[in-house]
Design a protein around this motif. Structure first.
Motif, PDB file in Angstrom:
ATOM      1  N   UNK A 133       0.956  -1.131   0.105  1.00 31.85           N
ATOM      2  CA  UNK A 133      -0.097   0.046   0.010  1.00 31.85           C
ATOM      3  C   UNK A 133       0.846   1.264  -0.198  1.00 31.85           C
ATOM      4  N   UNK A 134       2.131   1.207  -0.132  1.00 31.31           N
ATOM      5  CA  UNK A 134       3.169   2.374   0.040  1.00 31.31           C
ATOM      6  C   UNK A 134       3.771   2.399  -1.573  1.00 31.31           C
ATOM      7  N   UNK A 232       4.611  14.277   9.125  1.00 32.50           N
ATOM      8  CA  UNK A 232       3.428  13.871  10.177  1.00 32.50           C
ATOM      9  C   UNK A 232       2.765  12.748   9.998  1.00 32.50           C
ATOM     10  N   UNK A 233       2.037  12.254  10.780  1.00 31.94           N
ATOM     11  CA  UNK A 233       1.384  10.883  10.638  1.00 31.94           C
ATOM     12  C   UNK A 233       0.402  10.727   9.586  1.00 31.94           C
ATOM     13  N   UNK A 234      -0.314  12.110   9.424  1.00 33.04           N
ATOM     14  CA  UNK A 234      -1.131  12.088   8.217  1.00 33.04           C
ATOM     15  C   UNK A 234      -0.708  12.270   7.167  1.00 33.04           C
ATOM     16  N   UNK A 235       0.627  12.933   6.673  1.00 33.81           N
ATOM     17  CA  UNK A 235       1.355  12.710   5.543  1.00 33.81           C
ATOM     18  C   UNK A 235       1.726  11.248   5.210  1.00 33.81           C
ATOM     19  N   UNK A 236       2.243  10.586   6.373  1.00 31.06           N
ATOM     20  CA  UNK A 236       2.433   9.313   5.960  1.00 31.06           C
ATOM     21  C   UNK A 236       0.987   8.380   5.733  1.00 31.06           C
ATOM     22  N   UNK A 238      -1.320   9.571   4.109  1.00 34.44           N
ATOM     23  CA  UNK A 238      -1.658   9.976   2.578  1.00 34.44           C
ATOM     24  C   UNK A 238      -0.981   9.033   1.551  1.00 34.44           C
ATOM     25  N   UNK A 239       0.441   8.714   2.092  1.00 35.21           N
ATOM     26  CA  UNK A 239       1.082   7.793   1.141  1.00 35.21           C
ATOM     27  C   UNK A 239       0.453   6.485   0.862  1.00 35.21           C
ATOM     28  N   UNK A 240      -0.130   5.882   1.823  1.00 33.22           N
ATOM     29  CA  UNK A 240      -0.669   4.345   1.812  1.00 33.22           C
ATOM     30  C   UNK A 240      -2.116   4.570   0.978  1.00 33.22           C
ATOM     31  N   UNK A 241      -2.142   3.727   0.297  1.00 31.98           N
ATOM     32  CA  UNK A 241      -3.346   3.646  -0.532  1.00 31.98           C
ATOM     33  C   UNK A 241      -3.931   2.329  -0.384  1.00 31.98           C
TER      34      UNK A 241
END
Length: 241
Positions: A133-134, A232-236, A238-241
């Motif tokens: 998912x990354x 930030x955790x929120x940015x991480x 967003x990378x995961x799909x």
């Protein structure tokens, strides 16, 4: 009458002292080795809470639930290298990691010896749909004396990325040392970078691999190529799909 000393008394004493010195050196070496294996250079968890590891077949088959309980959030698994290599433990580790609630990324080690198209075909053939998912990782390193120019790297890397994205429609993550990543700074500049360095990179919002081999806190008795996410955790997420 004075006692007579054995002629070899000094020799024996010197030998004994020498063996004591050697034994002491061995003990100190073992203690240093133990410290080296047990050391934990993990950056401050309060500042960098998102911890991950990069794995290949030299790490063996992993207990991903144990990694998860050690507060590891993500893993990157080596899949392929060049146009012919496939990691022996990829399928096993991917299947086991998939049930662990860890975020999963897979990566390809880019070769200077074969065409981008042949490497993309190898990746697609061996990985199939198991891309996690990354973003798909592309690891760059100077593995020989040959150091391609920035123009050559940019051209061939763009061709590989185009072939991969035509198949997967997934963003990519460029991985490597600050030196080699600087040579490909114009390649998908919006994509995140995984920076291998023992010093914190200046860029933000990237992955920082801070060690090529160290224990993780409360983790298995093994040394890992460990990394933290700099954003930030929120940015991480967003990378995961």
């Amino acid at each position: 009458m004075r006692s007579r000393r054995v002629i070899y008394a000094d020799t024996y004493r010197h030998r004994w002292h020498r063996w004591l010195f050697i034994a002491g050196c061995i003990l100190v070496s073992l203690l240093l080795l133990g410290w080296w294996l047990q050391r934990n250079p993990r950056p401050d968890p309060a500042t960098y809470p998102i911890l991950g590891v990069r794995l290949d077949q030299t790490d063996g088959v992993q207990d991903f639930y144990r990694l998860r309980s050690s507060k590891v959030s993500f893993v990157y698994l080596k899949a392929t290298e060049g146009s012919s290599y496939f990691d022996d433990n990829f399928n096993t580790n991917f299947d086991q990691a998939a049930g662990s609630r860890l975020s999963i990324g897979v990566y390809h080690v880019f070769s200077f010896e074969t065409t981008p198209q042949a490497q993309a075909l190898q990746f697609e053939r061996k990985v199939g749909s198991n891309i996690g998912d990354l973003p798909i990782g592309i690891f760059l390193s100077y593995y020989s004396e040959r150091k391609p120019s920035a123009a050559w790297l940019t051209q061939h890397l763009n061709a590989f990325i185009m072939a991969i994205q035509q198949r997967y429609h997934r963003s990519v993550l460029l991985m490597g040392s600050p030196d080699i990543l600087a040579k490909v700074k114009t390649v998908v500049p919006q994509a995140p970078r995984w920076i291998v360095s023992n010093k914190r990179p200046a860029q933000s919002g990237n992955f920082w691999q801070y060690t090529n081999g160290a224990r993780i806190p409360n983790g298995p008795q093994a040394a890992y190529r460990a990394a933290v996410f700099l954003g930030k955790r929120s940015s991480f997420l967003r990378l995961a799909q």
